[in-house]
Motif scaffolding. Structure first.
Motif, mmCIF file in Angstrom:
data_model
loop_
_atom_site.group_PDB
_atom_site.id
_atom_site.type_symbol
_atom_site.label_atom_id
_atom_site.label_comp_id
_atom_site.label_asym_id
_atom_site.label_seq_id
_atom_site.Cartn_x
_atom_site.Cartn_y
_atom_site.Cartn_z
ATOM 1 N N GLY A 212 3.007 6.764 -10.689
ATOM 2 C CA GLY A 212 2.180 7.925 -11.009
ATOM 3 C C GLY A 212 1.240 8.279 -9.866
ATOM 4 O O GLY A 212 1.661 8.377 -8.709
ATOM 5 N N LYS A 213 -0.046 8.421 -10.196
ATOM 6 C CA LYS A 213 -1.076 8.699 -9.184
ATOM 7 C C LYS A 213 -1.928 7.462 -8.902
ATOM 8 O O LYS A 213 -3.049 7.579 -8.388
ATOM 9 C CB LYS A 213 -1.961 9.863 -9.627
ATOM 10 N N ASN A 214 -1.380 6.302 -9.197
ATOM 11 C CA ASN A 214 -2.084 5.054 -8.919
ATOM 12 C C ASN A 214 -1.839 4.659 -7.461
ATOM 13 O O ASN A 214 -0.948 3.847 -7.156
ATOM 14 C CB ASN A 214 -1.610 3.954 -9.885
ATOM 15 N N TYR A 215 -2.616 5.245 -6.562
ATOM 16 C CA TYR A 215 -2.393 5.027 -5.135
ATOM 17 C C TYR A 215 -2.759 3.608 -4.698
ATOM 18 O O TYR A 215 -2.277 3.127 -3.660
ATOM 19 C CB TYR A 215 -3.187 6.050 -4.320
ATOM 20 N N ALA A 216 -3.546 2.915 -5.486
ATOM 21 C CA ALA A 216 -3.895 1.536 -5.158
ATOM 22 C C ALA A 216 -2.669 0.628 -5.215
ATOM 23 O O ALA A 216 -2.626 -0.427 -4.573
ATOM 24 C CB ALA A 216 -4.965 1.026 -6.125
ATOM 25 N N ALA A 217 -1.641 1.068 -5.951
ATOM 26 C CA ALA A 217 -0.421 0.275 -6.056
ATOM 27 C C ALA A 217 0.307 0.192 -4.722
ATOM 28 O O ALA A 217 1.214 -0.635 -4.548
ATOM 29 C CB ALA A 217 0.497 0.883 -7.119
ATOM 30 N N CYS A 218 -0.097 1.020 -3.770
ATOM 31 C CA CYS A 218 0.567 1.045 -2.469
ATOM 32 C C CYS A 218 -0.005 0.020 -1.486
ATOM 33 O O CYS A 218 0.504 -0.109 -0.358
ATOM 34 C CB CYS A 218 0.442 2.438 -1.844
ATOM 35 N N GLY B 235 2.223 -2.152 0.496
ATOM 36 C CA GLY B 235 3.237 -1.473 1.308
ATOM 37 C C GLY B 235 4.406 -0.927 0.530
ATOM 38 O O GLY B 235 5.269 -0.247 1.093
ATOM 39 N N GLY B 236 4.456 -1.164 -0.791
ATOM 40 C CA GLY B 236 5.571 -0.673 -1.594
ATOM 41 C C GLY B 236 5.095 0.051 -2.829
ATOM 42 O O GLY B 236 4.399 -0.535 -3.666
ATOM 43 N N CYS B 237 5.431 1.326 -2.979
ATOM 44 C CA CYS B 237 5.037 2.087 -4.156
ATOM 45 C C CYS B 237 5.795 3.404 -4.209
ATOM 46 O O CYS B 237 6.422 3.830 -3.219
ATOM 47 C CB CYS B 237 3.526 2.372 -4.157
ATOM 48 N N GLU B 238 5.758 4.043 -5.363
ATOM 49 C CA GLU B 238 6.301 5.383 -5.532
ATOM 50 C C GLU B 238 5.266 6.190 -6.295
ATOM 51 O O GLU B 238 4.982 5.892 -7.464
ATOM 52 C CB GLU B 238 7.627 5.348 -6.296
ATOM 53 N N VAL B 239 4.697 7.198 -5.639
ATOM 54 C CA VAL B 239 3.550 7.904 -6.214
ATOM 55 C C VAL B 239 3.777 9.421 -6.196
ATOM 56 O O VAL B 239 4.601 9.950 -5.442
ATOM 57 C CB VAL B 239 2.251 7.572 -5.442
ATOM 58 N N LEU B 240 2.978 10.095 -7.028
ATOM 59 C CA LEU B 240 2.996 11.558 -7.100
ATOM 60 C C LEU B 240 1.749 12.104 -6.413
ATOM 61 O O LEU B 240 0.632 11.671 -6.701
ATOM 62 C CB LEU B 240 3.024 12.010 -8.565
ATOM 63 N N ALA C 72 -4.114 13.440 -0.877
ATOM 64 C CA ALA C 72 -4.383 12.056 -1.291
ATOM 65 C C ALA C 72 -4.613 11.204 -0.055
ATOM 66 O O ALA C 72 -4.044 11.462 1.013
ATOM 67 C CB ALA C 72 -3.228 11.499 -2.113
ATOM 68 N N GLU C 73 -5.444 10.190 -0.217
ATOM 69 C CA GLU C 73 -5.690 9.199 0.831
ATOM 70 C C GLU C 73 -5.037 7.902 0.362
ATOM 71 O O GLU C 73 -5.461 7.302 -0.633
ATOM 72 C CB GLU C 73 -7.192 8.993 1.027
ATOM 73 N N ILE C 74 -3.993 7.497 1.058
ATOM 74 C CA ILE C 74 -3.219 6.342 0.615
ATOM 75 C C ILE C 74 -3.232 5.272 1.694
ATOM 76 O O ILE C 74 -2.888 5.538 2.855
ATOM 77 C CB ILE C 74 -1.760 6.756 0.310
ATOM 78 N N THR C 75 -3.636 4.066 1.304
ATOM 79 C CA THR C 75 -3.613 2.932 2.226
ATOM 80 C C THR C 75 -2.507 1.984 1.796
ATOM 81 O O THR C 75 -2.508 1.465 0.681
ATOM 82 C CB THR C 75 -4.960 2.187 2.230
ATOM 83 N N VAL D 3 6.961 13.634 -4.837
ATOM 84 C CA VAL D 3 7.073 12.212 -5.167
ATOM 85 C C VAL D 3 7.398 11.489 -3.870
ATOM 86 O O VAL D 3 8.403 11.790 -3.224
ATOM 87 C CB VAL D 3 8.164 11.962 -6.215
ATOM 88 N N LEU D 4 6.543 10.543 -3.489
ATOM 89 C CA LEU D 4 6.679 9.841 -2.215
ATOM 90 C C LEU D 4 6.900 8.356 -2.455
ATOM 91 O O LEU D 4 6.269 7.750 -3.330
ATOM 92 C CB LEU D 4 5.424 10.044 -1.377
ATOM 93 N N LYS D 5 7.781 7.782 -1.646
ATOM 94 C CA LYS D 5 8.051 6.349 -1.733
ATOM 95 C C LYS D 5 7.632 5.684 -0.427
ATOM 96 O O LYS D 5 8.168 6.006 0.627
ATOM 97 C CB LYS D 5 9.521 6.093 -1.996
ATOM 98 N N PHE D 6 6.647 4.804 -0.515
ATOM 99 C CA PHE D 6 6.185 4.045 0.650
ATOM 100 C C PHE D 6 6.846 2.665 0.651
ATOM 101 O O PHE D 6 6.993 2.023 -0.413
ATOM 102 C CB PHE D 6 4.668 3.878 0.628
ATOM 103 N N SER D 7 7.220 2.207 1.835
ATOM 104 C CA SER D 7 7.839 0.885 1.926
ATOM 105 C C SER D 7 7.642 0.339 3.333
ATOM 106 O O SER D 7 7.303 1.089 4.277
ATOM 107 C CB SER D 7 9.332 0.948 1.601
ATOM 108 N N THR D 8 7.884 -0.927 3.507
ATOM 109 C CA THR D 8 7.814 -1.531 4.835
ATOM 110 C C THR D 8 9.210 -1.558 5.431
ATOM 111 O O THR D 8 10.198 -1.797 4.711
ATOM 112 C CB THR D 8 7.247 -2.961 4.752
ATOM 113 N N PRO D 9 9.345 -1.332 6.732
ATOM 114 C CA PRO D 9 10.661 -1.293 7.378
ATOM 115 C C PRO D 9 11.396 -2.622 7.246
ATOM 116 O O PRO D 9 10.798 -3.670 7.128
ATOM 117 C CB PRO D 9 10.322 -0.965 8.833
#
Length: 303
Positions: A223-229, A232-237, A242-245, A297-303
């Protein structure tokens, strides 16, 4: 009396001469049946239709002219948008960088289409084509050295590039002006579809594998829980900004109707539509899973 007889002979001779001039081509007195003198009038020659090759040549020229017109209009619109934003508008700066990256390839596309056009067989028209090629080649060569050097200079660079693009006007005399002087060119111009007023190139069919941008966004796992990122791994809306770390890298995300912009310290990347990927060194990457006017919808991950 002798003087009177002399006058009579002269008059008779004049009448005979005049009568001889009035004999028509049918051997009878008077003009031809069409009302003209057969001796002074050449037979009418019917106009010949233009060759298919010339019609194709003229159509290709009109198509390239439309492409240049659209390029100039789009460039002016982009620059207006860039200049109209505030100095701290990150989206506008990212738009400037995108403009600087895409404009050279757009000019290259027109350059390539002009190179594919052969000779018309009409000397004046071929000279016009040569002049246009020279102008486009010159601008393309100058744009080869364009490279965005940073956000703070993007607007100035965009203004310089737009100035080059606006110089891409048809040489004089242009094609419509030549048609006023050369009948066979005018006939081909009337037959060539791309020369019709308001003609636009057919839109491409697009990538059939690309996601439908008009469909609803899929549900983001976090969802919009950016802290879950943070790991290095999350899928957010993201629906606006948004400021995502993630994995120690802080990314400022801005979503607009047309693109998604990612900014870190000294780096800006702009992706349009779903399927794009932004890399942040060896520490992090972000994929655009889906994107439409409602957000991304964005998916963050580590290479």
């Amino acid at each position: 009396m002798r003087g009177s007889a002399g006058v009579g002979i002269v008059v008779a001779g004049l009448v005979l001469a005049v009568g001889g001039c009035a004999v028509g081509t049918d051997g009878k007195g008077g003009a031809d049946q069409d009302g003209t003198s057969g001796r002074d009038t050449a037979p009418a020659t019917p106009s010949q239709p233009p060759s298919k090759e010339l019609v194709r040549w003229v159509g290709a020229m009109c198509e390239s002219t439309v492409a240049l017109k659209d390029l100039r209009a789009g460039s002016a619109e982009d620059l207006k948008e860039i200049r109209g934003a505030g100095e701290e508008d990150l989206v506008a700066r990212a738009t400037a960088l995108g403009y600087l990256s895409s404009t050279p390839s757009a000019v290259d596309s027109v350059q390539s289409s002009l190179e594919d056009i052969g000779r018309s067989g009409v000397p004046a028209a071929d000279r016009m084509l040569d002049a246009l090629r020279k102008k486009v080649n010159g601008v393309a060569a100058k744009l080869e050295g364009v490279s965005p050097v940073g956000l703070e200079y993007a607007e100035d660079e965009a203004a310089d590039v737009d100035k080059l693009v606006q110089s891409l006007t048809p040489p004089k005399p242009d094609l419509p002006e030549l048609t006023e002087k050369i009948p066979r060119l005018a006939a081909a111009y009337r037959k060539a579809a791309p020369c019709a007023p308001g003609w636009k190139p057919a839109e491409g069919t697009g990538d059939p594998a690309a996601p439908d941008p008009t469909g609803p966004l899929p549900k983001a796992a976090n969802g919009k829980n950016y802290a879950a990122c943070s790991d290095g791994g999350c899928e957010v809306l993201v629906t606006s900004t948004a400021e995502i770390t993630a994995n120690g890298t802080t990314v400022h995300v801005t979503v607009s109707d047309d693109n998604v912009t990612f900014q870190t310290d000294g780096t800006v990347m702009q992706l349009g539509g779903a399927g794009g990927e932004a890399g942040f060194g060896d520490a992090l990457k972000a994929n655009v899973v889906a994107h439409n006017e409602d957000g991304a919808v964005l998916k963050f991950s580590t290479p």
